[in-house]
Scaffold this motif. Sequence first.
Motif, short mmCIF file in Angstrom:
data_model
loop_
_atom_site.label_atom_id
_atom_site.label_comp_id
_atom_site.label_asym_id
_atom_site.label_seq_id
_atom_site.Cartn_x
_atom_site.Cartn_y
_atom_site.Cartn_z
N ILE A 1 0.87 -1.19 0.00
CA ILE A 1 0.00 0.00 0.00
C ILE A 1 0.90 1.23 0.00
O ILE A 1 2.02 1.18 0.48
CB ILE A 1 -0.92 0.02 1.24
N ASN A 2 0.38 2.32 -0.58
CA ASN A 2 1.26 3.51 -0.65
C ASN A 2 1.12 4.29 0.65
O ASN A 2 0.46 3.85 1.58
CB ASN A 2 0.89 4.35 -1.88
N ASP A 3 1.74 5.46 0.72
CA ASP A 3 1.78 6.10 2.04
C ASP A 3 0.46 6.74 2.40
O ASP A 3 0.26 7.21 3.51
CB ASP A 3 2.93 7.11 2.12
N GLN A 4 -0.53 6.72 1.47
CA GLN A 4 -1.85 7.15 1.89
C GLN A 4 -2.69 5.98 2.34
O GLN A 4 -3.87 6.15 2.68
CB GLN A 4 -2.56 7.85 0.72
N LYS B 1 -8.00 -5.55 2.73
CA LYS B 1 -9.33 -5.10 3.16
C LYS B 1 -9.70 -5.72 4.49
O LYS B 1 -10.31 -5.09 5.35
CB LYS B 1 -10.34 -5.44 2.08
N ARG B 2 -9.30 -6.97 4.70
CA ARG B 2 -9.61 -7.60 6.00
C ARG B 2 -8.81 -6.92 7.10
O ARG B 2 -9.33 -6.64 8.18
CB ARG B 2 -9.23 -9.08 5.95
N ALA B 3 -7.55 -6.60 6.81
CA ALA B 3 -6.72 -5.94 7.83
C ALA B 3 -7.31 -4.58 8.17
O ALA B 3 -7.33 -4.17 9.33
CB ALA B 3 -5.29 -5.80 7.30
N ARG B 4 -7.83 -3.91 7.17
CA ARG B 4 -8.43 -2.60 7.45
C ARG B 4 -9.65 -2.77 8.35
O ARG B 4 -9.90 -1.99 9.26
CB ARG B 4 -8.88 -1.94 6.15
N HIS B 5 -10.42 -3.84 8.06
CA HIS B 5 -11.67 -4.04 8.84
C HIS B 5 -11.36 -4.22 10.32
O HIS B 5 -12.02 -3.65 11.18
CB HIS B 5 -12.42 -5.25 8.31
N ILE B 6 -10.31 -4.99 10.63
CA ILE B 6 -10.07 -5.25 12.05
C ILE B 6 -9.10 -4.23 12.64
O ILE B 6 -8.56 -4.43 13.72
CB ILE B 6 -9.53 -6.67 12.28
N GLY B 7 -8.84 -3.14 11.93
CA GLY B 7 -8.12 -2.05 12.58
C GLY B 7 -6.62 -2.20 12.58
O GLY B 7 -5.93 -1.51 13.32
N ILE B 8 -6.08 -3.11 11.75
CA ILE B 8 -4.62 -3.24 11.71
C ILE B 8 -4.06 -2.24 10.72
O ILE B 8 -3.04 -1.60 10.95
CB ILE B 8 -4.23 -4.69 11.33
N LEU B 9 -4.77 -2.07 9.59
CA LEU B 9 -4.30 -1.09 8.60
C LEU B 9 -5.33 0.03 8.53
O LEU B 9 -6.53 -0.21 8.70
CB LEU B 9 -4.20 -1.75 7.21
N PRO B 10 -4.90 1.28 8.30
CA PRO B 10 -5.87 2.37 8.20
C PRO B 10 -6.55 2.35 6.84
O PRO B 10 -6.01 1.83 5.87
CB PRO B 10 -5.00 3.62 8.35
N TYR B 11 -7.78 2.92 6.79
CA TYR B 11 -8.44 3.04 5.49
C TYR B 11 -7.76 4.15 4.70
O TYR B 11 -7.44 4.03 3.54
CB TYR B 11 -9.93 3.36 5.69
N VAL B 12 -7.55 5.29 5.39
CA VAL B 12 -6.86 6.39 4.69
C VAL B 12 -6.02 7.11 5.72
O VAL B 12 -6.37 7.20 6.89
CB VAL B 12 -7.92 7.32 4.07
N THR B 13 -4.85 7.53 5.32
CA THR B 13 -3.98 8.24 6.24
C THR B 13 -3.06 9.12 5.42
O THR B 13 -2.97 8.93 4.20
CB THR B 13 -3.16 7.26 7.08
N ASP B 14 -2.40 10.08 6.07
CA ASP B 14 -1.59 10.93 5.22
C ASP B 14 -0.15 10.41 5.15
O ASP B 14 0.40 10.21 4.10
CB ASP B 14 -1.62 12.38 5.71
N SER B 15 0.46 10.09 6.28
CA SER B 15 1.85 9.62 6.11
C SER B 15 1.98 8.31 6.85
O SER B 15 2.24 8.26 8.03
CB SER B 15 2.78 10.66 6.73
N LEU B 16 1.78 7.23 6.14
CA LEU B 16 1.75 5.93 6.78
C LEU B 16 3.16 5.48 7.13
O LEU B 16 3.48 5.15 8.23
CB LEU B 16 1.12 4.93 5.80
N LYS B 17 4.06 5.54 6.15
CA LYS B 17 5.36 4.89 6.35
C LYS B 17 6.30 5.80 7.12
O LYS B 17 6.25 7.00 6.96
CB LYS B 17 5.95 4.53 4.99
#
Lengths: 87, 124
Positions: free
Chosen positions: A44-47, A71-87
């Motif tokens: 996933i990119n940094d957004q 998508k599963r990781a996003r559902h259980i809160g491990i990955l964000p749906y959208v963010t500005d600076s992830l990495k």
Amino acid sequence: MAKDQIKYVTAPKVEDTRKKYCRFKKNGIKYIDYKDANFLLKFINDQGKLLPRRLTGTSLKFQRKVAQAVKRARHIGILPYVTDSLK
Amino acid sequence: MQQYETLIVLTPLLSEETAKEAIAKYRGILTANGAEIINEDSWGLKKLAYPIQKKTTGYYHLTEFKAPGELINKLEIEYRRDERIMRFLTVALDKHAIAYSEKKRSGAFNQKKEAKSQTEEVAG
């Protein structure tokens, strides 16, 4: 000297000559774990958006698995749906 | 008897033993209905990537079990009814997933992960 001041109207298309390969076929990975966040971060990119196949070079079959895992990781809160600076 | 993996995220407000008690309740439901629990693994309090129900951390608990198909619906109804659970996800495991989880449990993965990341450095 004059050569450096050449201004291109459109950005020259820099060919990424590195041969892209599907890392899943190469490393023989069969299952993508949706709980393994730092492995999914590579896709996933940094957004927080999924990277397209043309950048990651993964085959269609594994791109779908990666998409489902993210998508599963996003559902259980491990990955964000959208963010500005992830990495 | 299909193999499943269910992950629940409990609210961080409840104390340690109420969390344990909630988990024990679901273990009871599973075993009572003829499910065979293969592996249980709780990650404890983890930071969520985005606030769920205005909370930024959650108590994660993972259970791997073998069960007849119709038990899953009952289990999920219980999850929805219980307000201590913020999020849950039940996944059916195919043969690759089962092999993966066995390898992970047997610890073969620590070397493989490094081996894999080395190949990335070499190729990257």
